[in-house]
Structures are given as C-alpha cells and as structure tokens.
Design a protein around this motif. Structure first.
Motif, mmCIF file in Angstrom:
data_model
loop_
_atom_site.group_PDB
_atom_site.id
_atom_site.type_symbol
_atom_site.label_atom_id
_atom_site.label_comp_id
_atom_site.label_asym_id
_atom_site.label_seq_id
_atom_site.Cartn_x
_atom_site.Cartn_y
_atom_site.Cartn_z
ATOM 1 N N TYR A 1 2.633 -5.832 9.719
ATOM 2 C CA TYR A 1 2.003 -5.809 8.400
ATOM 3 C C TYR A 1 1.870 -4.367 7.911
ATOM 4 C CZ TYR A 1 1.000 -10.600 9.625
ATOM 5 O OH TYR A 1 1.131 -11.897 10.001
ATOM 6 N N CYS A 2 2.106 -4.159 6.613
ATOM 7 C CA CYS A 2 2.059 -2.826 6.003
ATOM 8 C C CYS A 2 2.940 -1.866 6.800
ATOM 9 C CB CYS A 2 0.628 -2.317 5.895
ATOM 10 S SG CYS A 2 -0.435 -3.368 4.855
ATOM 11 N N THR B 1 -5.762 -7.249 -7.805
ATOM 12 C CA THR B 1 -4.642 -7.904 -7.126
ATOM 13 C C THR B 1 -5.074 -8.302 -5.713
ATOM 14 O OG1 THR B 1 -3.692 -5.968 -6.014
ATOM 15 C CG2 THR B 1 -3.058 -6.303 -8.312
ATOM 16 N N SER B 2 -4.209 -9.021 -5.042
ATOM 17 C CA SER B 2 -4.466 -9.352 -3.630
ATOM 18 C C SER B 2 -3.775 -8.343 -2.716
ATOM 19 C CB SER B 2 -3.953 -10.762 -3.328
ATOM 20 O OG SER B 2 -2.559 -10.821 -3.537
ATOM 21 N N GLU B 3 -3.215 -7.287 -3.299
ATOM 22 C CA GLU B 3 -2.489 -6.278 -2.532
ATOM 23 C C GLU B 3 -3.431 -5.181 -2.046
ATOM 24 O OE1 GLU B 3 1.952 -6.278 -4.331
ATOM 25 O OE2 GLU B 3 0.442 -5.237 -5.532
ATOM 26 N N ARG C 1 1.654 0.167 -2.729
ATOM 27 C CA ARG C 1 1.031 -1.156 -2.609
ATOM 28 C C ARG C 1 1.786 -2.027 -1.621
ATOM 29 N NH1 ARG C 1 -1.473 -3.134 -8.325
ATOM 30 N NH2 ARG C 1 -2.913 -1.386 -8.497
ATOM 31 N N SER D 1 1.539 -6.036 0.357
ATOM 32 C CA SER D 1 0.908 -7.340 0.477
ATOM 33 C C SER D 1 0.448 -7.472 1.924
ATOM 34 C CB SER D 1 1.893 -8.461 0.151
ATOM 35 O OG SER D 1 1.334 -9.705 0.531
ATOM 36 N N GLN E 1 -0.194 -9.978 3.528
ATOM 37 C CA GLN E 1 0.383 -11.168 4.156
ATOM 38 C C GLN E 1 1.876 -10.998 4.472
ATOM 39 O OE1 GLN E 1 -1.356 -11.625 1.045
ATOM 40 N NE2 GLN E 1 -3.236 -11.901 2.222
ATOM 41 N N ALA E 2 2.508 -9.977 3.905
ATOM 42 C CA ALA E 2 3.956 -9.784 4.095
ATOM 43 C C ALA E 2 4.222 -9.191 5.472
ATOM 44 C CB ALA E 2 4.518 -8.875 3.002
#
Length: 193
Positions: A49-50, A77-79, A138, A140, A142-143
């Motif tokens: 993540y990130c 945002t959710s980011e 930025r 996400s 979840q990514a």
C-alpha cells in the motif's frame, strides 16, 4: 543454463566484448514469484500500500505504536496525501527484492535489518527527508501494488518541485533546471520542469 550454453555455442568467433554483451542480455529477470523468498513471513515483506511513498505503507498517526505519520487524509476524498522522495521510491523497490534489507521489514523500525541490502536506498531516503527534498502525491489507501515496480505516474515529482542533483529522473517531465539554491554541502538543487 541450457539457453546460455546454446547462446555461447552460437557466438563462437565473435570478439570478447560482443560475447559479454550477449551473455548479459541472456540473463533473465526473475519472475515476481522468484523475487520474494518464500521463507520470509508475510509481516516482514514491504507493504503493497502507498508503494513508493515515505514510511511503512500508508503511515498515518493512529497506526501501530511508534509509526511516524508521512501521510494525511486528502480533504474531500478517500485518498491520502503522502510524502515521496527519490529515496523512498528506490527503497521500496529494493525492499521488494530484499524483504530483510535495511529498514524493509515491518518489524524493523528504525532501520534495522540486514545492512547488506537496501542500505544505500535507506540512507538516501533519510537524507532526502532530512533535507526537505520530497514532495506529496495522492494515494488510494486501498490500492495494492504487488508488482515491485513503482508506478511512475503515481509518484513522480510535479513541475516546480525542488529535487537533489541526480534525482531529476523522478520529475514528472523527467527534466529539471538548476536553481540558484544550494544545500548545506554547496550542491546545487534542481527544479522539476
């Protein structure tokens, strides 16, 4: 090995320099499954993540004890807005290949781990952070990135970002111009185009 032997038989009579180039070209890059040793526990692998950002995964306040916040919620945002540097990009890539490298393990807070791997990248990440040579991007939360390859478009330094000499390849435009600024060592800083 069979492929390499066949290649060697096929290049008899060529000069040594050409043979060396051909041999280097024949060495294959390990597949993703070969890059992460199977005996390394999941908790010791670099966070997907990130990926490329500073810190362990999407480091925010309120995480595990001792975690430093390098990301913050991006308003509206959710980011997350996370700090990125040439060193953090290189360190995450190195840790994917060497999960027990310096500063790579989730349990290796403070730079512990095998100093034989990823030490140069760890030091560069620390140096860029200390000197303020980072930018924010930025992500996400979840990514997941399990490829081990940092997504350039996600982490690149926007135009106008000040970077260290040699880090201009991380500018989104892959170019930078000299500024009138120098660091404490007298090394000129660059501004991304």
């Amino acid at each position: 090995m069979k492929r390499l032997a066949a290649l060697c038989r096929g290049v008899r009579g060529l000069s040594g320099g050409i043979v060396a180039v051909l041999l280097l070209a024949a060495i294959s890059v390990p597949s993703q499954s070969q890059m992460t040793p199977p005996g390394v526990p999941a908790a010791a692998r670099v966070s997907p993540y990130c990926f490329g950002a500073t810190g362990d995964g999407c480091s925010q306040l309120g995480g595990p004890a001792g975690r430093v916040a390098y990301c913050r919620p991006a308003l509206g945002t959710s980011e997350l807005e996370c700090m990125v540097s040439a060193g953090s990009i290189e360190h995450d890539s190195c840790c994917f290949l060497h999960p027990q490298g310096r500063g790579c393990s989730n349990s290796a807070a403070g730079g512990a781990g095998n100093g034989a791997f990823c030490a140069v990248e760890w030091d560069k990440a620390q140096d860029r952070l200390r000197r303020g040579l980072y930018w924010t991007r930025r992500f996400s939360p979840q990514a997941r990135n399990t490829s081990g390859v940092v997504d350039f478009n996600t982490v690149c330094a926007p135009a106008g970002t000040i970077v260290a000499a040699g880090d201009q390849a991380y500018c989104c435009g892959r170019q930078a111009v000299p500024t009138s600024e120098t660091d404490l060592n007298g090394i000129q800083r660059l501004r991304c185009r």
